[in-house]
Design an enzyme around this catalytic site. Structure first.
Site, PDB file in Angstrom:
ATOM      1  N   LYS A 133       0.867  -1.189   0.000  1.00  0.00           N
ATOM      2  CA  LYS A 133       0.000   0.000   0.000  1.00  0.00           C
ATOM      3  C   LYS A 133       0.893   1.225   0.000  1.00  0.00           C
ATOM      4  O   LYS A 133       2.043   1.159   0.411  1.00  0.00           O
ATOM      5  CB  LYS A 133      -0.860   0.022   1.269  1.00  0.00           C
ATOM      6  N   ASP A 190      -6.999   4.347  -4.509  1.00  0.00           N
ATOM      7  CA  ASP A 190      -7.666   4.197  -3.216  1.00  0.00           C
ATOM      8  C   ASP A 190      -8.282   5.580  -2.958  1.00  0.00           C
ATOM      9  O   ASP A 190      -8.521   6.332  -3.931  1.00  0.00           O
ATOM     10  CB  ASP A 190      -6.664   3.774  -2.125  1.00  0.00           C
TER      11      ASP A 190
HETATM   12  P1  NDP Z   1     -12.917   7.752  -2.955  1.00  0.00           P
HETATM   13  O1  NDP Z   1     -11.849   8.749  -2.754  1.00  0.00           O
HETATM   14  O2  NDP Z   1     -13.462   7.526  -4.311  1.00  0.00           O
HETATM   15  O3  NDP Z   1     -14.149   8.074  -1.995  1.00  0.00           O
HETATM   16  C1  NDP Z   1     -13.967   8.165  -0.620  1.00  0.00           C
HETATM   17  C2  NDP Z   1     -15.303   8.478   0.014  1.00  0.00           C
HETATM   18  O4  NDP Z   1     -15.196   8.315   1.431  1.00  0.00           O
HETATM   19  C3  NDP Z   1     -15.740   9.924  -0.200  1.00  0.00           C
HETATM   20  O5  NDP Z   1     -17.131   9.998  -0.220  1.00  0.00           O
HETATM   21  C4  NDP Z   1     -15.161  10.614   1.030  1.00  0.00           C
HETATM   22  O6  NDP Z   1     -15.827  11.818   1.394  1.00  0.00           O
HETATM   23  C5  NDP Z   1     -15.368   9.574   2.084  1.00  0.00           C
HETATM   24  N1  NDP Z   1     -14.335   9.742   3.118  1.00  0.00           N
HETATM   25  C6  NDP Z   1     -13.017   9.669   2.930  1.00  0.00           C
HETATM   26  N2  NDP Z   1     -12.350   9.927   4.061  1.00  0.00           N
HETATM   27  C7  NDP Z   1     -13.283  10.176   4.965  1.00  0.00           C
HETATM   28  C8  NDP Z   1     -13.210  10.500   6.317  1.00  0.00           C
HETATM   29  N3  NDP Z   1     -12.049  10.641   6.973  1.00  0.00           N
HETATM   30  N4  NDP Z   1     -14.379  10.649   6.979  1.00  0.00           N
HETATM   31  C9  NDP Z   1     -15.543  10.488   6.328  1.00  0.00           C
HETATM   32  N5  NDP Z   1     -15.664  10.209   5.026  1.00  0.00           N
HETATM   33  C10 NDP Z   1     -14.543  10.040   4.352  1.00  0.00           C
HETATM   34  O7  NDP Z   1     -12.334   6.389  -2.336  1.00  0.00           O
HETATM   35  P2  NDP Z   1     -12.809   4.892  -2.611  1.00  0.00           P
HETATM   36  O8  NDP Z   1     -14.265   4.833  -2.835  1.00  0.00           O
HETATM   37  O9  NDP Z   1     -11.889   4.307  -3.591  1.00  0.00           O
HETATM   38  O10 NDP Z   1     -12.458   4.206  -1.201  1.00  0.00           O
HETATM   39  C11 NDP Z   1     -13.402   4.096  -0.154  1.00  0.00           C
HETATM   40  C12 NDP Z   1     -12.956   3.013   0.813  1.00  0.00           C
HETATM   41  O11 NDP Z   1     -12.903   1.763   0.111  1.00  0.00           O
HETATM   42  C13 NDP Z   1     -11.569   3.178   1.436  1.00  0.00           C
HETATM   43  O12 NDP Z   1     -11.581   2.619   2.734  1.00  0.00           O
HETATM   44  C14 NDP Z   1     -10.681   2.333   0.537  1.00  0.00           C
HETATM   45  O13 NDP Z   1      -9.508   1.924   1.217  1.00  0.00           O
HETATM   46  C15 NDP Z   1     -11.614   1.173   0.269  1.00  0.00           C
HETATM   47  N6  NDP Z   1     -11.338   0.370  -0.923  1.00  0.00           N
HETATM   48  C16 NDP Z   1     -11.197   0.923  -2.150  1.00  0.00           C
HETATM   49  C17 NDP Z   1     -10.991   0.135  -3.260  1.00  0.00           C
HETATM   50  C18 NDP Z   1     -10.913   0.689  -4.635  1.00  0.00           C
HETATM   51  O14 NDP Z   1     -10.789  -0.110  -5.582  1.00  0.00           O
HETATM   52  N7  NDP Z   1     -11.009   1.992  -4.838  1.00  0.00           N
HETATM   53  C19 NDP Z   1     -10.844  -1.322  -3.126  1.00  0.00           C
HETATM   54  C20 NDP Z   1     -11.087  -1.820  -1.804  1.00  0.00           C
HETATM   55  C21 NDP Z   1     -11.306  -0.987  -0.752  1.00  0.00           C
HETATM   56  P3  NDP Z   1     -15.100  13.238   1.161  1.00  0.00           P
HETATM   57  O15 NDP Z   1     -15.146  13.465  -0.307  1.00  0.00           O
HETATM   58  O16 NDP Z   1     -15.902  14.189   1.959  1.00  0.00           O
HETATM   59  O17 NDP Z   1     -13.692  13.068   1.684  1.00  0.00           O
HETATM   60  O1  2IT Z   2      -7.890  -1.505  -0.844  1.00  0.00           O
HETATM   61  C1  2IT Z   2      -7.810  -1.998  -1.990  1.00  0.00           C
HETATM   62  O2  2IT Z   2      -7.913  -3.204  -2.189  1.00  0.00           O
HETATM   63  C2  2IT Z   2      -7.592  -1.089  -3.108  1.00  0.00           C
HETATM   64  N1  2IT Z   2      -7.529   0.118  -2.907  1.00  0.00           N
HETATM   65  C3  2IT Z   2      -7.413  -1.632  -4.488  1.00  0.00           C
HETATM   66  C4  2IT Z   2      -5.992  -2.043  -4.716  1.00  0.00           C
HETATM   67  C5  2IT Z   2      -5.635  -2.457  -6.118  1.00  0.00           C
HETATM   68  O3  2IT Z   2      -4.454  -2.755  -6.299  1.00  0.00           O
HETATM   69  O4  2IT Z   2      -6.486  -2.502  -7.013  1.00  0.00           O
END
Ligand code: NDP
Ligand code: 2IT
Length: 458
Positions: A135, A175
């Site tokens: 990561k 992420d």
């Molecule tokens: P994005 O940046 O696309 O979206 C993040 C969302 O979460 C936004 O709505 C944001 O709101 C909110 N958020 C972020 N930080 C905070 C905080 N401190 N408090 C409250 N709300 C918060 O990220 P992703 O959708 O990609 O990721 C979301 C989650 O999923 C994370 O935990 C990530 O690690 C996990 N994840 C992502 C994957 C991926 O493929 N993208 C895969 C697996 C897991 P705001 O805009 O107000 O900050």
């Molecule tokens: O938390 C996760 O699994 C991710 N942000 C996706 C990682 C990836 O390599 O696609």
């Protein structure tokens, strides 16, 4: 102290947990993730304690192979020099090249990076694909930055990161705060520095230059495939169920899209400031326009749908969790649901929680859900669809071919069904009593520990 910690019988496990707490005392999220995983491994550790002890398996598992931290200087639109901190944690490469996303968020620090990389080892093992755990990211805050500033930051970040990655070495992706735009700028800089077209060095790329169809949708879709399997296995029908989804980013949007396609009524979504509640069902096109196109705030939903309500966050429970729902999908960030919030969800009749985010529930909340028979789909299993599809993107890049949306989606669905089966089998084998958190940890651990032992003391 959680219930599980109090009951540990393995002296070896207790010693390792104590040691990791002392060694990493300033890294609370990392310690939280370690404790959740290690304490759940007791049944499998007890079966083979001597071997694990002799090979210092757990001591090696909790120590990253490499922690890289670097300076990221860049010049903002006003000509002012800014300096951020960049990270890449190459935690465990026993199963394949390090693989995991990059997070750009002001809260990023070494503890958050290490917890995410540690979780990623287990998640990636569950996918069944050849990827190790890593990561990275930065405390850079993309909010309010111009496109040019984002590009300059990404270029400076990659100017150091490129020394440490490669399609057979370490493959970053997105992420929080890192999506298609950022991956594009990062890839461009990597290509320039290496003077080679190594498409498989990053995933989540644009479709025009080596990206995979369905990668954008994969985490959210995968979450819903896992939820469907988990609910079916426990005889809970999807019919007439209401859903709330925290977050409105990549994971939340595509979890919503698949939930709606499955006939569920998604009534609320959020961002870090507050949530929207639309009892008739969220209009996802409006959310996509606000978040994916305008990069705006979720409350702007009311400008298009004035009948919806907006609730601002105040207090320790985010506003969205005060809304009654059968299924709760935390898809924002870590520690969104604490014990108090977990109790509130239980009193509101929630039957299942699906972790789209990484570690969105505190350990106390996890224990509460498990003890109170509220089905909990653990993030490292339920949100593995994103990284799994990243691995499919790497395969396509290696073959110099691309699969159709339907082909990738079908493979994703099969992978998620298989991940659920692994959680269920471990639950059955170790008589965990419907505890998919422990089930996921145990299933992943078996694979990782076997690979580590086979490769000797390294
Ligand atoms: P994005 O940046 O696309 O979206 C993040 C969302 O979460 C936004 O709505 C944001 O709101 C909110 N958020 C972020 N930080 C905070 C905080 N401190 N408090 C409250 N709300 C918060 O990220 P992703 O959708 O990609 O990721 C979301 C989650 O999923 C994370 O935990 C990530 O690690 C996990 N994840 C992502 C994957 C991926 O493929 N993208 C895969 C697996 C897991 P705001 O805009 O107000 O900050
Ligand atoms: O938390 C996760 O699994 C991710 N942000 C996706 C990682 C990836 O390599 O696609």
């Amino acid at each position: 102290m959680t219930t599980k910690e109090k009951q540990l019988n393995s002296e070896y496990l207790k010693k390792v947990i104590e040691m990791t707490e002392v060694k990493n005392c300033s890294e609370k999220e990392f310690i939280q993730a370690l404790k959740e995983v290690l304490s759940s491994l007791e049944p499998v550790i007890l079966k083979n304690e001597k071997l694990y002890k002799e090979t210092a398996l757990l001591e090696r598992l909790v120590e990253p192979e490499r922690v890289i931290s670097f300076r990221v200087p860049w010049v903002d639109d006003n000509g002012k020099v800014q300096v951020n901190r960049g990270f890449r944690i190459q935690f465990n490469g026993a199963i394949g090249p390090y693989k995991g996303g990059l997070r750009f968020h002001p809260s990023v620090n070494q503890s958050i990076m290490k917890f995410l990389a540690f979780e990623q080892i287990f998640k990636n093992a569950l996918t069944g694909l050849p990827i190790g755990g890593g990561k990275g990211g930065s405390d850079f805050d993309p909010k309010g930055k111009s496109d040019m500033e984002i590009m300059k930051f990404c270029q400076s970040f990659m100017s150091e990161l490129y020394k440490h990655i490669g399609h057979d070495v370490d493959v970053p992706a997105g992420d929080i705060g890192v999506g298609g735009r950022e991956i594009g700028y990062l890839f461009g800089q990597y290509r320039k520095l290496r003077n080679a077209y190594e498409a498989g060095v990053l995933t989540g790329k644009g479709l025009e230059y080596g990206g995979s169809l369905a990668r954008k949708e994969a985490t959210g879709y995968g979450l819903m495939y896992f939820m469907r399997e988990m609910l079916n296995a426990n005889n809970i029908s999807l019919e007439n169920k209401t859903v709330i989804i925290s977050g409105s980013g990549n994971v939340a949007i595509y979890a919503c899209e698949k939930a709606q396609a499955m006939g569920l009524n998604v009534v609320a979504m959020s961002d870090s400031a507050g949530c929207i509640y639309d009892e008739n069902g969220i209009n996802l096109d409006v959310v996509k326009e606000i978040k994916e196109v305008k990069r705006g705030r979720i409350k702007e939903y009311l400008e298009v749908v004035p009948t919806a309500k907006y609730m601002e966050n105040n207090g320790s429970t985010p506003a969205i969790y005060t809304i009654k729902a059968d299924i709760v999908l935390p898809c924002a960030t870590q520690n969104d649901i604490n014990l108090e919030t977990a109790k509130l969800l239980a009193s509101n009749g929630t039957v299942a929680v699906g972790e789209g985010a990484n570690m969105p529930c505190t350990n106390e909340a996890v224990d509460f859900f498990v003890e109170n028979k509220i089905l909990l789909a653990p993030g490292k299993a339920a949100n593995a669809g994103g990284v799994a599809t990243s691995a499919l993107e790497m395969s396509q890049n290696s073959m110099r071919q691309s699969w159709t949306f339907e082909e990738v989606d079908k493979k994703l669905e099969n992978i998620m069904v298989n991940i659920f089966k692994q959680c269920q089998s471990a639950d059955d084998e170790y008589e965990l009593g419907v505890n998919y958190v422990a089930g996921a940890n145990i299933a992943a651990f078996k694979k990782i520990s076997n690979a580590m032992i086979a490769q000797g003391i390294i």
